[in-house]
Design an enzyme around this catalytic site. Structure first.
Site, PDB file in Angstrom:
ATOM      1  N   GLU A   2      -6.726   1.456   7.511  1.00 40.37           N
ATOM      2  CA  GLU A   2      -6.974   0.582   6.358  1.00 40.37           C
ATOM      3  C   GLU A   2      -7.291  -0.863   6.762  1.00 40.37           C
ATOM      4  O   GLU A   2      -8.023  -1.561   6.059  1.00 40.37           O
ATOM      5  CB  GLU A   2      -5.785   0.603   5.396  1.00 40.37           C
ATOM      6  CG  GLU A   2      -5.665   1.900   4.598  1.00 40.37           C
ATOM      7  CD  GLU A   2      -4.851   2.977   5.300  1.00 40.37           C
ATOM      8  OE1 GLU A   2      -4.548   2.800   6.505  1.00 40.37           O
ATOM      9  OE2 GLU A   2      -4.515   3.987   4.669  1.00 40.37           O
ATOM     10  N   PHE A  42       8.265   8.297  -2.789  1.00 42.68           N
ATOM     11  CA  PHE A  42       7.470   8.552  -1.590  1.00 42.68           C
ATOM     12  C   PHE A  42       6.227   7.651  -1.583  1.00 42.68           C
ATOM     13  O   PHE A  42       5.520   7.556  -2.574  1.00 42.68           O
ATOM     14  CB  PHE A  42       7.038  10.023  -1.553  1.00 42.68           C
ATOM     15  CG  PHE A  42       6.150  10.339  -0.374  1.00 42.68           C
ATOM     16  CD1 PHE A  42       6.619  10.218   0.929  1.00 42.68           C
ATOM     17  CD2 PHE A  42       4.827  10.728  -0.571  1.00 42.68           C
ATOM     18  CE1 PHE A  42       5.793  10.491   2.009  1.00 42.68           C
ATOM     19  CE2 PHE A  42       4.001  11.002   0.512  1.00 42.68           C
ATOM     20  CZ  PHE A  42       4.487  10.892   1.803  1.00 42.68           C
ATOM     21  N   GLN A  43       5.987   7.014  -0.472  1.00 40.17           N
ATOM     22  CA  GLN A  43       4.873   6.078  -0.291  1.00 40.17           C
ATOM     23  C   GLN A  43       4.868   4.963  -1.333  1.00 40.17           C
ATOM     24  O   GLN A  43       3.823   4.510  -1.770  1.00 40.17           O
ATOM     25  CB  GLN A  43       3.522   6.817  -0.269  1.00 40.17           C
ATOM     26  CG  GLN A  43       3.372   7.684   0.986  1.00 40.17           C
ATOM     27  CD  GLN A  43       1.958   8.143   1.256  1.00 40.17           C
ATOM     28  OE1 GLN A  43       1.187   8.358   0.328  1.00 40.17           O
ATOM     29  NE2 GLN A  43       1.618   8.295   2.527  1.00 40.17           N
ATOM     30  N   LYS A  81      -0.573   5.839 -10.186  1.00 44.69           N
ATOM     31  CA  LYS A  81      -1.343   7.077 -10.237  1.00 44.69           C
ATOM     32  C   LYS A  81      -1.558   7.587 -11.666  1.00 44.69           C
ATOM     33  O   LYS A  81      -2.644   8.041 -12.024  1.00 44.69           O
ATOM     34  CB  LYS A  81      -0.647   8.149  -9.398  1.00 44.69           C
ATOM     35  CG  LYS A  81      -1.496   9.411  -9.240  1.00 44.69           C
ATOM     36  CD  LYS A  81      -0.925  10.376  -8.217  1.00 44.69           C
ATOM     37  CE  LYS A  81      -1.891  11.540  -8.023  1.00 44.69           C
ATOM     38  NZ  LYS A  81      -1.379  12.508  -7.050  1.00 44.69           N
ATOM     39  N   MET A 115      -7.068 -16.110  26.454  1.00 43.88           N
ATOM     40  CA  MET A 115      -6.597 -17.371  25.892  1.00 43.88           C
ATOM     41  C   MET A 115      -5.108 -17.551  26.177  1.00 43.88           C
ATOM     42  O   MET A 115      -4.650 -18.664  26.442  1.00 43.88           O
ATOM     43  CB  MET A 115      -6.886 -17.423  24.392  1.00 43.88           C
ATOM     44  CG  MET A 115      -6.726 -18.794  23.778  1.00 43.88           C
ATOM     45  SD  MET A 115      -7.782 -20.053  24.562  1.00 43.88           S
ATOM     46  CE  MET A 115      -9.243 -19.990  23.523  1.00 43.88           C
TER      47      MET A 115
END
Lengths: 566, 166
Positions: free
Chosen positions: A50, A112-113, A162, A479
């Protein structure tokens, strides 16, 4: 028209003219994906992580000026997107990020999630919404695009549970024609009294300096800025985010300023008597020690965000407004005033600048067959005629790309300036290539950064996005190594990249072309060969000098006139 | 300097956390924060007390204005205003000190709103420094607990905080 929430969302995207969504499916967004699947107009690019989706949408937005759109699922989908969202937020990039959420009945149950996406994104978005009713989707999406793209742009997150996109729940749909919010009125037009005050200061300057930033790129005002600088014949420097707003090849251009800016730009800043800051925000990497910043200057500051004004540096003439609108208004006033009024002082100032330029601060020493990273960037510039879209990751290679690839046009230089996100370059390049398939797109990176989002090589194959990856591989987090050399007596704590992969084989296993270049004399031929492969992604692994440092450098805490030159 | 800042904000879920989050993220100090609905039920009014020099207060006001849900921000220090705070204070009131507590409450125009064998609960309204002065005046008399609302502020004169048109 009666539609489900998922269908409504897709219709909203169509109404906004969105041609692509960068995303990754999951449980909470399955209804939306089902609606996306049943139409052709809005394409979907399936990423491998993502974070990559947000950087791709971000690269797309930076190159095109249109908002980037992201679709991810709840929980880990949303948290993986955070780095990308914060990156866009720091650089004021318009994004609309749609995150799935668990059904409303489960919110707060540690389902969940489930993660509190609105809460977790709040500090790194321009605004966010939780949509609890399918009838609110259209109005919310309209607001999201409006907020993301107006004023000082930024990412907007729309969190959708959802059940709100349930295909069995059908409601009437109409996309709002307009939107207005009583609490949000970005100022576009500058205050005319302030503009007159600024003009008076500007035309009477003896040692003027124009300092312009990313606001000119995002505000589509490069043309106005160029006219402004040329009309006055004043020297101009760009910030890292502002490169390309003024042609780098022009004689009035002094290069980038700040920590790794040119000697002439930083000395010009330090000694100027009138500083004209345009769409820039006095970032700490630009100002150095604030107590020593522009000690003799009166400062004019044009910015669309009132909160940027006098935040770090107190200015004398603030002008809140869009850079484009304010410059448009200033141009005729400068003409009426007869342009700059101190020609003798200005000539002396240019003579002083010429002396600083003679230091040739960007010259670098070559060393036989050892590949100098600066040389690679110079050759990329030559071979692409200085007209490629160049993305970068973060570190030494980013600074070399900024210093040695002279950008003559805006929106060509795409990097994570504010947040400094390693892993940005590759996905951002893919987003640009998706928008402009005919253009040359180069990702300048290093062996450290590229590994942070390397999985997107797979996305590049699936959607045929043949960019060129120029990896300046010095086997160090360069760096970090440079700072350890300067400030930690050469104790190179964890900055050596042991156990690197064979990048040629890695590129090949992803279905691309890999090249390893070890000698300076091979650089040009390798680049020509790679860029001749128009329809292949070529990963060029340049084995560069591990001891090379980025110069000039203003050490942290020093003033802009206290630079390390070599 | 101490400033009372009044904020009109859309009455939506999460509005308070946007303001509180801004203060913690940018390291601004909040002395007190009061939130309640207004006549217009779509709006909440927050009254926030903070401290900072001129530049910090200016940044606080700009950053608050930048929040999309914030409709209006006003620094009460810009014009004559009235400040009030409510305090409920429960004080030990035993045989020896009962009369003294009662008398002090009267002097400070407090009202005794609850009485028990060993305590008085006093309600007192005023600017913060008056409430502080009452607590000081109690001297050695033990305080059981103090509940304070945080300051509220309103501008003097006929005008109120107006909402700009959409």
């Amino acid at each position: 028209m009666e539609l489900s929430g998922g269908q409504i969302l897709v219709e909203c995207l169509k109404a906004e003219g969105v041609d692509a969504v960068f995303g990754y499916p999951g449980g909470a967004v399955l209804h939306i994906y089902d609606a996306l699947f049943q139409q052709e107009q809005v394409k979907h690019i399936l990423v491998r992580h993502e974070q990559g989706a947000v950087h791709m949408a971000d690269g797309y937005a930076r190159a095109t000026g249109k908002p980037g759109v992201v679709l991810v699922t709840s929980g880990p989908g949303a948290t993986n997107a955070i780095t990308g969202i914060a990156t866009a937020h720091m650089d004021s990039i318009p994004l609309v990020v749609i995150t799935g959420q668990v059904p409303t009945s489960l919110i707060g149950n540690d389902a969940f999630q489930e993660v509190d996406s609105v809460g977790i994104t709040r500090p790194c978005v321009k605004h966010n919404f939780l949509v609890k009713d399918v009838r609110d989707i259209a109005a919310t999406m309209k607001k999201a695009f409006y907020i993301a793209t107006t004023g000082r742009p930024g990412p907007v997150v729309v969190d959708i549970p959802k059940d709100v996109t349930d295909p069995r729940v059908i409601v009437p749909f109409e996309y709002p024609a307009s939107v207005s919010l009583r609490s949000y009125h970005p100022t576009v037009k500058g205050h005319s009294g302030q503009i007159r005050k600024a003009i008076d200061l500007i035309v009477n300057a003896e040692r003027p300096m124009i300092y312009s930033g990313g606001g000119v790129i995002i505000g589509r005002a490069a043309e106005q800025l160029t006219r402004f600088a040329r009309l006055l014949n004043y020297p101009i420097t760009n910030t890292l985010m502002g490169l390309g707003a003024y042609p780098a090849s022009d004689r009035q251009f002094l290069g980038m300023l700040g920590m790794h800016g040119t000697y002439e730009a930083n000395m010009g800043m330090h000694h100027c008597d009138v500083l004209i800051a345009i769409g820039a925000r006095f970032d700490d990497r630009v100002t150095g020690n604030l107590a020593k910043f522009c000690p003799t200057a009166k400062i004019v500051h044009i910015d669309i965000d009132p909160a940027s004004i006098s935040k770090n540096v107190v200015v004398d003439v603030p002008i809140v407004g869009s850079v484009k609108s304010v410059l448009e208004e200033m141009l005729p006033l400068i003409e009426d005033a007869g342009g700059a009024k101190q020609p003798e002082a200005l000539a002396a100032w240019w003579a002083q600048i010429a002396q600083w330029r003679d230091m040739r601060c960007l010259d670098f020493k070559t060393n036989g067959e050892v590949i100098k990273p600066q040389y690679v960037v110079q050759k990329v510039w030559e071979i692409t005629h200085g007209d490629a879209y160049v993305t970068s990751d973060v570190g030494q290679h980013q600074m070399w790309a900024a210093q040695y690839y002279g950008f003559d046009k805006p929106n060509r230089w795409i990097n994570s300036g504010g947040l400094g996100t390693m892993g940005f370059g590759l996905p951002a390049a893919l987003g640009v290539k998706f928008a402009y398939p005919e253009e040359e797109v180069v990702c300048v990176t290093g062996e450290g950064s590229i590994q942070m989002c390397i999985q997107e090589l797979s996305t590049a194959l699936q959607y045929h996005l043949p960019i060129k990856v120029v990896s300046l591989n010095n086997r160090y987090l360069g760096m970090v190594r440079q700072w350890q050399e300067f400030f930690y007596s050469g104790r190179y704590a964890m900055s050596y990249m042991e156990a690197l992969p064979d990048f040629v084989k890695l590129a090949e296993s992803y279905g691309h072309v890999g090249m390893r270049i070890e000698k300076a004399s091979d650089v040009e031929a390798a680049l020509r060969e790679a860029f001749a492969m128009r329809d292949r992604l070529v990963f060029m692994d340049f084995q560069t000098d591990p001891t090379e440092n980025v110069y000039p450098m203003v050490p942290a805490g020093a003033g802009l006139n206290e630079m390390i030159l070599v | 300097m101490r400033h009372i800042i009044s904020i009109l904000i859309e009455n939506e879920a999460g509005a308070l956390s946007r303001v509180a989050g801004l203060f913690s993220a940018r390291g601004y100090n909040i002395e007190s924060l009061c939130v309640a609905p207004t006549v217009d039920e779509t709006l909440s009014r927050m009254t926030l007390v903070t401290r900072g020099d001129e530049q910090i207060i200016e940044q606080i006001i700009k950053q608050l204005n930048k929040l999309i849900d914030v409709v209006k921000v006003q620094d009460m220090a810009d014009a004559p205003h009235i400040e009030r705070e409510l305090m409920l204070i429960k004080v030990q009131a035993l045989e020896g000190s009962r009369n003294e507590v009662y008398r002090l409450a009267e002097i400070f125009r407090g009202q005794i709103i609850d009485v028990s064998e060993s305590s008085y609960t006093i309600q007192m309204v005023g600017p913060g420094h008056k409430l502080d002065a009452f607590v000081t005046a109690l001297g050695a008399i033990p305080v059981v607990e103090i509940v304070r609302s945080g300051a509220l502020g309103v501008a003097r004169g006929p005008r109120g905080m107006t909402v700009p048109d959409a």
